[in-house]
Motif scaffolding. Structure first.
Motif, PDB file in Angstrom:
ATOM      1  N   VAL A 103       0.872  -1.176   0.000  1.00  0.00           N
ATOM      2  CA  VAL A 103       0.000   0.000   0.000  1.00  0.00           C
ATOM      3  C   VAL A 103       0.903   1.218   0.000  1.00  0.00           C
ATOM      4  CG1 VAL A 103      -1.815   1.279   1.190  1.00  0.00           C
ATOM      5  CG2 VAL A 103      -1.779  -1.225   1.301  1.00  0.00           C
ATOM      6  N   GLU A 104       0.785   2.043  -1.026  1.00  0.00           N
ATOM      7  CA  GLU A 104       1.667   3.204  -1.166  1.00  0.00           C
ATOM      8  C   GLU A 104       0.866   4.481  -1.364  1.00  0.00           C
ATOM      9  OE1 GLU A 104       5.377   0.854  -3.398  1.00  0.00           O
ATOM     10  OE2 GLU A 104       4.217   2.389  -4.460  1.00  0.00           O
ATOM     11  N   ARG A 105       1.487   5.586  -0.980  1.00  0.00           N
ATOM     12  CA  ARG A 105       0.904   6.901  -1.205  1.00  0.00           C
ATOM     13  C   ARG A 105       1.298   7.376  -2.600  1.00  0.00           C
ATOM     14  NH1 ARG A 105       3.229   9.077   2.512  1.00  0.00           N
ATOM     15  NH2 ARG A 105       1.702   9.271   4.192  1.00  0.00           N
ATOM     16  N   VAL A 106       0.362   8.018  -3.310  1.00  0.00           N
ATOM     17  CA  VAL A 106       0.636   8.528  -4.649  1.00  0.00           C
ATOM     18  C   VAL A 106       0.127   9.965  -4.733  1.00  0.00           C
ATOM     19  CG1 VAL A 106      -1.559   7.736  -5.629  1.00  0.00           C
ATOM     20  CG2 VAL A 106       0.424   7.991  -7.122  1.00  0.00           C
ATOM     21  N   ALA A 107       0.758  10.759  -5.560  1.00  0.00           N
ATOM     22  CA  ALA A 107       0.376  12.168  -5.694  1.00  0.00           C
ATOM     23  C   ALA A 107      -0.952  12.296  -6.431  1.00  0.00           C
ATOM     24  CB  ALA A 107       1.463  12.936  -6.436  1.00  0.00           C
ATOM     25  N   GLY A 108      -1.600  13.438  -6.236  1.00  0.00           N
ATOM     26  CA  GLY A 108      -2.830  13.737  -6.951  1.00  0.00           C
ATOM     27  C   GLY A 108      -4.070  13.520  -6.107  1.00  0.00           C
ATOM     28  N   LYS A 109      -5.201  14.025  -6.611  1.00  0.00           N
ATOM     29  CA  LYS A 109      -6.490  13.852  -5.956  1.00  0.00           C
ATOM     30  C   LYS A 109      -7.300  12.820  -6.722  1.00  0.00           C
ATOM     31  CE  LYS A 109     -10.666  16.303  -4.470  1.00  0.00           C
ATOM     32  NZ  LYS A 109     -11.387  17.605  -4.427  1.00  0.00           N
ATOM     33  N   LEU A 110      -7.834  11.862  -6.003  1.00  0.00           N
ATOM     34  CA  LEU A 110      -8.591  10.757  -6.609  1.00  0.00           C
ATOM     35  C   LEU A 110      -7.776  10.041  -7.685  1.00  0.00           C
ATOM     36  CD1 LEU A 110     -12.193  12.287  -6.814  1.00  0.00           C
ATOM     37  CD2 LEU A 110     -11.299  10.651  -5.152  1.00  0.00           C
ATOM     38  N   SER A 111      -6.488   9.916  -7.433  1.00  0.00           N
ATOM     39  CA  SER A 111      -5.590   9.190  -8.340  1.00  0.00           C
ATOM     40  C   SER A 111      -5.393   7.754  -7.867  1.00  0.00           C
ATOM     41  CB  SER A 111      -4.238   9.909  -8.429  1.00  0.00           C
ATOM     42  OG  SER A 111      -3.709  10.127  -7.131  1.00  0.00           O
ATOM     43  N   ASP A 112      -6.250   7.301  -6.995  1.00  0.00           N
ATOM     44  CA  ASP A 112      -6.144   5.977  -6.387  1.00  0.00           C
ATOM     45  C   ASP A 112      -6.339   4.880  -7.432  1.00  0.00           C
ATOM     46  OD1 ASP A 112      -6.555   7.065  -3.373  1.00  0.00           O
ATOM     47  OD2 ASP A 112      -7.966   8.022  -4.746  1.00  0.00           O
ATOM     48  N   HIS A 113      -5.535   3.836  -7.342  1.00  0.00           N
ATOM     49  CA  HIS A 113      -5.669   2.719  -8.271  1.00  0.00           C
ATOM     50  C   HIS A 113      -4.898   1.510  -7.769  1.00  0.00           C
ATOM     51  CE1 HIS A 113      -1.862   4.663  -9.419  1.00  0.00           C
ATOM     52  NE2 HIS A 113      -1.486   3.470  -9.870  1.00  0.00           N
ATOM     53  N   TYR A 114      -5.215   0.364  -8.328  1.00  0.00           N
ATOM     54  CA  TYR A 114      -4.451  -0.851  -8.062  1.00  0.00           C
ATOM     55  C   TYR A 114      -3.622  -1.178  -9.284  1.00  0.00           C
ATOM     56  CZ  TYR A 114      -3.290  -5.788  -7.647  1.00  0.00           C
ATOM     57  OH  TYR A 114      -2.613  -6.975  -7.625  1.00  0.00           O
ATOM     58  N   ASP A 115      -2.348  -1.396  -9.093  1.00  0.00           N
ATOM     59  CA  ASP A 115      -1.427  -1.734 -10.177  1.00  0.00           C
ATOM     60  C   ASP A 115      -1.169  -3.238 -10.137  1.00  0.00           C
ATOM     61  OD1 ASP A 115       0.766  -2.223 -11.833  1.00  0.00           O
ATOM     62  OD2 ASP A 115       1.720  -0.310 -11.383  1.00  0.00           O
ATOM     63  N   PRO A 116      -1.759  -4.015 -11.051  1.00  0.00           N
ATOM     64  CA  PRO A 116      -1.586  -5.468 -11.016  1.00  0.00           C
ATOM     65  C   PRO A 116      -0.168  -5.911 -11.357  1.00  0.00           C
ATOM     66  CG  PRO A 116      -2.788  -4.820 -12.978  1.00  0.00           C
ATOM     67  CD  PRO A 116      -2.660  -3.588 -12.141  1.00  0.00           C
ATOM     68  N   GLY A 117       0.525  -5.112 -12.167  1.00  0.00           N
ATOM     69  CA  GLY A 117       1.890  -5.472 -12.523  1.00  0.00           C
ATOM     70  C   GLY A 117       2.835  -5.372 -11.342  1.00  0.00           C
ATOM     71  N   GLU A 118       2.709  -4.297 -10.587  1.00  0.00           N
ATOM     72  CA  GLU A 118       3.562  -4.076  -9.413  1.00  0.00           C
ATOM     73  C   GLU A 118       2.981  -4.709  -8.158  1.00  0.00           C
ATOM     74  OE1 GLU A 118       6.478  -2.538  -9.279  1.00  0.00           O
ATOM     75  OE2 GLU A 118       6.537  -2.000 -11.413  1.00  0.00           O
ATOM     76  N   ARG A 119       1.725  -5.114  -8.230  1.00  0.00           N
ATOM     77  CA  ARG A 119       0.992  -5.645  -7.072  1.00  0.00           C
ATOM     78  C   ARG A 119       1.044  -4.649  -5.915  1.00  0.00           C
ATOM     79  NH1 ARG A 119       2.047 -10.807  -4.623  1.00  0.00           N
ATOM     80  NH2 ARG A 119      -0.197 -10.844  -4.214  1.00  0.00           N
ATOM     81  N   VAL A 120       0.518  -3.465  -6.190  1.00  0.00           N
ATOM     82  CA  VAL A 120       0.511  -2.412  -5.179  1.00  0.00           C
ATOM     83  C   VAL A 120      -0.791  -1.614  -5.282  1.00  0.00           C
ATOM     84  CG1 VAL A 120       1.826  -0.928  -6.744  1.00  0.00           C
ATOM     85  CG2 VAL A 120       1.695  -0.350  -4.325  1.00  0.00           C
ATOM     86  N   VAL A 121      -1.377  -1.326  -4.143  1.00  0.00           N
ATOM     87  CA  VAL A 121      -2.530  -0.431  -4.061  1.00  0.00           C
ATOM     88  C   VAL A 121      -1.985   0.964  -3.799  1.00  0.00           C
ATOM     89  CG1 VAL A 121      -4.568   0.216  -2.719  1.00  0.00           C
ATOM     90  CG2 VAL A 121      -4.127  -2.199  -3.238  1.00  0.00           C
TER      91      VAL A 121
END
Length: 229
Positions: free
Chosen positions: A63-81
């Motif tokens: 589970v990682e923090r990412v920049a932006g507003k409502l930029s939330d996503h799941y990355d299946p390649g990296e296996r990271v939320v």
């Protein structure tokens, strides 16, 4: 592309774009409202995401923090939320709803949820088709009607992608709400707020499908007429 006297754009695309704008306003309104409502248990989006993933045996998903507003996503390649700062650090009803939704995608990936598997498989083809379709149609107007047909077929893949996205997103939201309720993350009043946020977000995917279908119908009518001319 907009052509002079392109009434198909006005009849088909403009209403779809207006619906999309309305849907986006609904998302912003619901998110802004429930981002100010704190959950009684004091859990942040990051904490909720970590617990949901662990409860589903997905301890290897980060589970990682990412920049932006409502930029939330799941990355299946990296296996990271990846959660935006406003979700990652916040203990609001909206944050837990969004975090649980993205974890729903991680669970879909882990359980080989068929619509998600299919959507991921066609992403490269869809990206290729969206870039090449219009140039092929334009070239085909001067050289060959077959190229126009191929271009339209490639553009239709965008609509197919948006169509397949609907069950993926709806299912992730259903999983999220069930998890938040059964895991006692939220009380009944808070759960209703999370439901409104996710319901509003679902409208944007419906809007995206309507826009892509409207564009496809417009291209078929516009370039089909030109071919006959």
């Amino acid at each position: 592309m907009f052509y002079p006297f392109d009434h198909y754009y006005l009849i088909l695309v403009v209403p779809a774009l207006l619906f999309a704008a309305w849907a986006q306003a609904q998302v912003s309104g619901a998110y802004n409202r429930y981002s100010r409502v704190r959950v009684s248990r004091g859990m942040t989006g990051a904490m909720a995401a970590r617990r949901i993933l662990d409860d589903n045996g997905l301890t290897g998903v980060r589970v990682e923090r990412v920049a932006g507003k409502l930029s939330d996503h799941y990355d299946p390649g990296e296996r990271v939320v990846r959660l935006s700062a406003g979700v990652y650090d916040s203990d609001s009803v909206a944050s837990l709803g969004v975090a649980a939704h993205e974890c729903g995608h991680a669970v879909q990936h882990a359980t080989h949820y068929a619509p998600l598997t299919f959507r991921n498989a066609i992403i490269p083809i869809t990206n290729f088709g969206s870039k090449l379709s219009i140039p092929l149609i334009i070239v085909g107007l001067f050289l060959s009607g077959t190229l126009v047909d191929i271009g339209l077929l490639l553009f239709s893949l965008v609509a197919v992608f948006q169509l397949v996205t609907l069950p993926v997103e709806f299912n992730a939201s259903s999983r999220a709400l069930a998890t938040l309720e059964n895991g006692n993350f939220l009380d009944r009043r808070e759960l209703e707020g999370a439901r409104k946020v996710l319901r509003a977000a679902a409208l944007t995917y419906v809007a995206a499908l309507l826009v892509s279908v409207a564009q496809l119908m417009r291209l078929i009518l516009l370039f089909g007429n030109r071919r006959r001319d």
